[in-house]
Design a protein around this motif. Structure first.
Motif, PDB file in Angstrom:
ATOM      1  N   VAL A 184      56.399  18.555  80.912  1.00  0.00           N
ATOM      2  CA  VAL A 184      55.464  19.128  79.955  1.00  0.00           C
ATOM      3  C   VAL A 184      54.253  18.207  79.947  1.00  0.00           C
ATOM      4  N   VAL A 185      53.058  18.778  79.999  1.00  0.00           N
ATOM      5  CA  VAL A 185      51.840  17.976  79.976  1.00  0.00           C
ATOM      6  C   VAL A 185      51.154  18.171  78.634  1.00  0.00           C
ATOM      7  N   LEU A 186      50.926  17.058  77.947  1.00  0.00           N
ATOM      8  CA  LEU A 186      50.239  17.045  76.658  1.00  0.00           C
ATOM      9  C   LEU A 186      48.860  16.442  76.875  1.00  0.00           C
ATOM     10  N   ARG A 187      47.834  17.135  76.406  1.00  0.00           N
ATOM     11  CA  ARG A 187      46.476  16.596  76.484  1.00  0.00           C
ATOM     12  C   ARG A 187      45.871  16.612  75.098  1.00  0.00           C
ATOM     13  N   LEU A 188      45.329  15.481  74.693  1.00  0.00           N
ATOM     14  CA  LEU A 188      44.623  15.337  73.419  1.00  0.00           C
ATOM     15  C   LEU A 188      43.175  15.007  73.739  1.00  0.00           C
ATOM     16  N   ARG A 189      42.259  15.628  72.983  1.00  0.00           N
ATOM     17  CA  ARG A 189      40.848  15.364  73.246  1.00  0.00           C
ATOM     18  C   ARG A 189      40.050  15.533  71.973  1.00  0.00           C
ATOM     19  N   LEU A 190      39.156  14.581  71.720  1.00  0.00           N
ATOM     20  CA  LEU A 190      38.178  14.747  70.655  1.00  0.00           C
ATOM     21  C   LEU A 190      37.037  15.586  71.207  1.00  0.00           C
ATOM     22  N   ALA A 191      36.717  16.672  70.551  1.00  0.00           N
ATOM     23  CA  ALA A 191      35.649  17.561  71.000  1.00  0.00           C
ATOM     24  C   ALA A 191      34.817  17.954  69.785  1.00  0.00           C
ATOM     25  N   GLY A 192      33.788  17.191  69.529  1.00  0.00           N
ATOM     26  CA  GLY A 192      32.944  17.478  68.377  1.00  0.00           C
ATOM     27  C   GLY A 192      33.707  17.271  67.085  1.00  0.00           C
ATOM     28  N   VAL A 195      40.040  18.116  67.064  1.00  0.00           N
ATOM     29  CA  VAL A 195      40.949  17.495  68.021  1.00  0.00           C
ATOM     30  C   VAL A 195      41.591  18.647  68.764  1.00  0.00           C
ATOM     31  N   GLU A 196      41.420  18.683  70.084  1.00  0.00           N
ATOM     32  CA  GLU A 196      42.054  19.709  70.901  1.00  0.00           C
ATOM     33  C   GLU A 196      43.419  19.201  71.335  1.00  0.00           C
ATOM     34  N   VAL A 197      44.435  19.999  71.096  1.00  0.00           N
ATOM     35  CA  VAL A 197      45.796  19.706  71.551  1.00  0.00           C
ATOM     36  C   VAL A 197      46.151  20.789  72.551  1.00  0.00           C
ATOM     37  N   GLU A 198      46.516  20.378  73.768  1.00  0.00           N
ATOM     38  CA  GLU A 198      46.946  21.329  74.786  1.00  0.00           C
ATOM     39  C   GLU A 198      48.321  20.918  75.274  1.00  0.00           C
ATOM     40  N   VAL A 199      49.224  21.876  75.350  1.00  0.00           N
ATOM     41  CA  VAL A 199      50.561  21.637  75.885  1.00  0.00           C
ATOM     42  C   VAL A 199      50.790  22.633  77.008  1.00  0.00           C
ATOM     43  N   ARG A 200      51.002  22.090  78.199  1.00  0.00           N
ATOM     44  CA  ARG A 200      51.206  22.920  79.390  1.00  0.00           C
ATOM     45  C   ARG A 200      52.662  22.831  79.821  1.00  0.00           C
ATOM     46  N   ASP A 201      53.259  24.000  80.104  1.00  0.00           N
ATOM     47  CA  ASP A 201      54.641  24.025  80.584  1.00  0.00           C
ATOM     48  C   ASP A 201      54.774  25.045  81.707  1.00  0.00           C
ATOM     49  N   SER A 202      55.983  25.174  82.236  1.00  0.00           N
ATOM     50  CA  SER A 202      56.221  26.020  83.413  1.00  0.00           C
ATOM     51  C   SER A 202      56.602  27.454  83.085  1.00  0.00           C
ATOM     52  N   ALA A 203      56.813  27.787  81.821  1.00  0.00           N
ATOM     53  CA  ALA A 203      57.228  29.152  81.469  1.00  0.00           C
ATOM     54  C   ALA A 203      56.010  30.073  81.439  1.00  0.00           C
ATOM     55  N   PRO A 204      56.054  31.193  82.166  1.00  0.00           N
ATOM     56  CA  PRO A 204      54.905  32.092  82.198  1.00  0.00           C
ATOM     57  C   PRO A 204      54.797  32.982  80.960  1.00  0.00           C
ATOM     58  N   THR A 230      49.326  27.222  79.204  1.00  0.00           N
ATOM     59  CA  THR A 230      48.857  26.139  78.353  1.00  0.00           C
ATOM     60  C   THR A 230      48.627  26.713  76.972  1.00  0.00           C
ATOM     61  N   VAL A 231      49.249  26.104  75.961  1.00  0.00           N
ATOM     62  CA  VAL A 231      49.033  26.488  74.568  1.00  0.00           C
ATOM     63  C   VAL A 231      47.999  25.519  74.008  1.00  0.00           C
ATOM     64  N   ILE A 232      46.984  26.061  73.361  1.00  0.00           N
ATOM     65  CA  ILE A 232      45.845  25.283  72.886  1.00  0.00           C
ATOM     66  C   ILE A 232      45.743  25.429  71.374  1.00  0.00           C
ATOM     67  N   ALA A 233      45.626  24.303  70.688  1.00  0.00           N
ATOM     68  CA  ALA A 233      45.402  24.314  69.242  1.00  0.00           C
ATOM     69  C   ALA A 233      44.257  23.359  68.932  1.00  0.00           C
ATOM     70  N   HIS A 234      43.385  23.767  68.022  1.00  0.00           N
ATOM     71  CA  HIS A 234      42.286  22.914  67.574  1.00  0.00           C
ATOM     72  C   HIS A 234      42.531  22.539  66.128  1.00  0.00           C
ATOM     73  N   ILE A 235      42.527  21.234  65.861  1.00  0.00           N
ATOM     74  CA  ILE A 235      42.719  20.725  64.509  1.00  0.00           C
ATOM     75  C   ILE A 235      41.373  20.190  64.031  1.00  0.00           C
ATOM     76  N   PRO A 236      40.804  20.757  62.974  1.00  0.00           N
ATOM     77  CA  PRO A 236      39.517  20.283  62.476  1.00  0.00           C
ATOM     78  C   PRO A 236      39.611  18.856  61.937  1.00  0.00           C
ATOM     79  N   LEU A 237      38.595  18.058  62.223  1.00  0.00           N
ATOM     80  CA  LEU A 237      38.535  16.700  61.683  1.00  0.00           C
ATOM     81  C   LEU A 237      38.116  16.707  60.223  1.00  0.00           C
TER      82      LEU A 237
END
Length: 187
Positions: free
Chosen positions: A104-112, A115-124, A162-169
């Motif tokens: 499972v790949v987790l990516r965290l990123r500050l974008a303005g 906070v962008e949270v992305e979780v990528r997995d193999s299930a289509p 990839t499931v994407i969630a944005h958490i407001p700062l």
């Protein structure tokens, strides 16, 4: 699969990246700072996909704000936001471990202002949130994420999703108007 970006992988311990292959001695591989620039800090963590990686994902999310790249870009992220990001990470990684196989790949990123949270997995198969039901035991993860995220979306990938969630700062319109891609479906 080392992550969403090329480069060395390592284990996420206290927000530092140690050079090692994912799954070698640690549970997670991290690429701190990959993609830092005008948009802010980012960390990509490759997790084993087994149950114990959920706690590792939460630790890495907290470390991203305390000692990781985010602290250099925005040192005063409210503790409430850190807790919400950990909650979202926990729910999305739990779903990936439960319904997919492999890393499972987790990516965290500050974008303005988010906070962008992305979780990528193999299930289509795209996840679907169920209608709220106070009598149902379990399966409330997407309901929880939907309640705290300004955006919850899924993007199909060649080998999964990839499931994407944005958490407001913080409050404000910028937190609620992130850019979306045309190949992304809102959950």
């Amino acid at each position: 699969m080392k992550g969403l970006t090329d480069g060395p992988a390592g284990s996420c311990r206290d927000g530092r990246a140690d050079a090692q292959e994912p799954g070698a001695a640690g549970e997670a591989g991290a690429e701190e700072g990959a993609g830092e620039g005008a948009g802010g800090a980012q960390a990509t963590i490759t997790l084993s996909g087994e149950g114990a990686c959920i706690a590792e994902a939460r630790r890495c999310a907290a470390a991203f704000f305390t000692r990781g790249g985010a602290a250099r870009h925005r040192p005063t992220v409210p503790e409430r936001v850190v807790g919400l990001v950990q909650l979202v990470v926990s729910e999305l990684v739990t779903n990936a471990c439960k319904y997919a196989y492999g890393p499972v790949v987790l990516r965290l990123r500050l974008a303005g202002a988010v906070v962008e949270v992305e979780v990528r997995d193999s299930a289509p198969v795209f996840p679907t949130a169920q209608a709220p039901d106070p009598h149902r035991v379990g399966r409330h993860g997407l309901e929880i994420v939907r309640a705290v995220a300004s955006v919850l979306a899924v993007r199909g990938e060649r080998d999964g999703k990839t499931v994407i969630a944005h958490i407001p700062l913080g409050p404000g319109p910028a937190a609620d108007t992130p850019a979306t891609r045309p190949d992304t479906t809102t959950v």
